[in-house]
Design a protein around this motif. Structure first.
Motif, short mmCIF file in Angstrom:
data_model
loop_
_atom_site.label_atom_id
_atom_site.label_comp_id
_atom_site.label_asym_id
_atom_site.label_seq_id
_atom_site.Cartn_x
_atom_site.Cartn_y
_atom_site.Cartn_z
N PRO A 83 1.05 -1.27 -0.58
CA PRO A 83 0.00 -0.11 -0.28
C PRO A 83 1.22 1.14 0.00
N PRO A 84 0.32 2.31 -0.84
CA PRO A 84 1.37 3.43 -0.45
C PRO A 84 1.25 4.10 0.69
N ARG A 85 1.97 5.48 1.12
CA ARG A 85 2.10 6.29 1.92
C ARG A 85 0.71 6.69 2.70
N ASP A 86 0.85 6.95 4.45
CA ASP A 86 -0.54 7.41 4.29
C ASP A 86 -1.81 8.76 3.16
N ASP A 87 -0.82 9.49 3.18
CA ASP A 87 -1.08 11.18 2.28
C ASP A 87 -1.23 10.99 0.85
N GLU A 88 -1.28 9.39 0.56
CA GLU A 88 -1.34 9.09 -0.82
C GLU A 88 -2.19 8.14 -1.18
N ALA A 89 -2.71 6.98 0.05
CA ALA A 89 -3.53 6.04 -0.56
C ALA A 89 -4.76 6.32 -1.22
#
Ligand SMILES: N[C@@H](CCC(=O)N[C@@H](CS)C(=O)NCC(=O)O)C(=O)O
Length: 210
Positions: A83-89
């Protein structure tokens, strides 16, 4: 593991790209499934009759390209595609859904034009053609999003598999008027995992239908 595919399926193509990108060729046997045939032996393996279908080494089979791709990405314990980083999810999920929306519509269109002439619906064909061209306009703008220009991810794989259906639908002329998209696609299409899984073009047999 065993991965059931058809050569023309863009959904199965996503799973095949994951196998190559993850270097899983020695662990995943690719098997041609006979889909859309009333007495196919494949239905005894996967009753839904759809591809991709992944039979794990010690587990039940998995349907749905998103799930199959996520499993293949995680099977070695070193996921590359999320999964991508939180801000990019949410941005990544938004872009993947946008690409999948285009892909789903294209598959409906392509199935329709491959039916016998007297079974085709002109209304449905026009509806899907219009949708595809609207989506190409959207992607001409979205393709400059940082996530579409960064390391390979599921939105990129999904969009490339959608645009790669151009040879299956002669009226899907997305290249005209979309120079950014054309440049982006031609670059990603040259990647070995995409080149090796390119779908056969329009005159292919029914087993290669989208
Ligand atoms: N939502 C599914 C769609 C899979 C799908 O529709 N695959 C098509 C080939 S492109 C199929 O197997 N069709 C055979 C059938 O409908 O019987 C996914 O993402 O895997």
């Amino acid at each position: 593991m065993k991965l059931y595919i058809t050569p023309g399926s863009p959904y199965a193509r996503m799973a095949r790209i994951l196998v190559l990108e993850k270097g899983l060729e020695s662990r995943v046997e690719i098997i041609l499934a006979q889909t859309r045939a009333s007495d196919s032996p494949y239905y005894a393996i996967n009753p839904s009759g759809r591809v991709p279908y992944l039979i794990r080494d010690h587990g039940a089979g998995l349907e749905e390209s998103a799930l199959v791709c996520a499993y293949l990405d995680h099977v070695d314990g070193h996921p590359l595609f999320g999964p991508p980083r939180d801000d990019e999810a949410w941005e990544e999920r938004r872009l993947e859904a946008l690409a999948r929306s285009m892909l789903d519509g294209l598959c409906v269109w392509i199935r329709e034009i491959h039916r016998p002439q007297h079974e085709r619906s002109p209304t449905l064909i026009e509806h899907e053609a219009d949708r595809a061209h609207r989506m190409a306009d959207v992607w001409e703008r979205e393709i400059d999003h940082a996530l579409m220009r960064g390391p390979l991810n599921m939105p990129q794989i999904t969009l490339a598999c959608a645009l790669g259906l151009e040879g299956r639908a002669p009226d899907f002329r997305w290249r005209a008027g979309h120079p950014n998209l054309r440049e982006w696609f031609d670059r990603i299409a040259a990647r070995p995992s995409f080149a090796l899984t390119a779908p056969p073009s329009a005159a292919a047999p029914s087993g290669a239908q989208a």
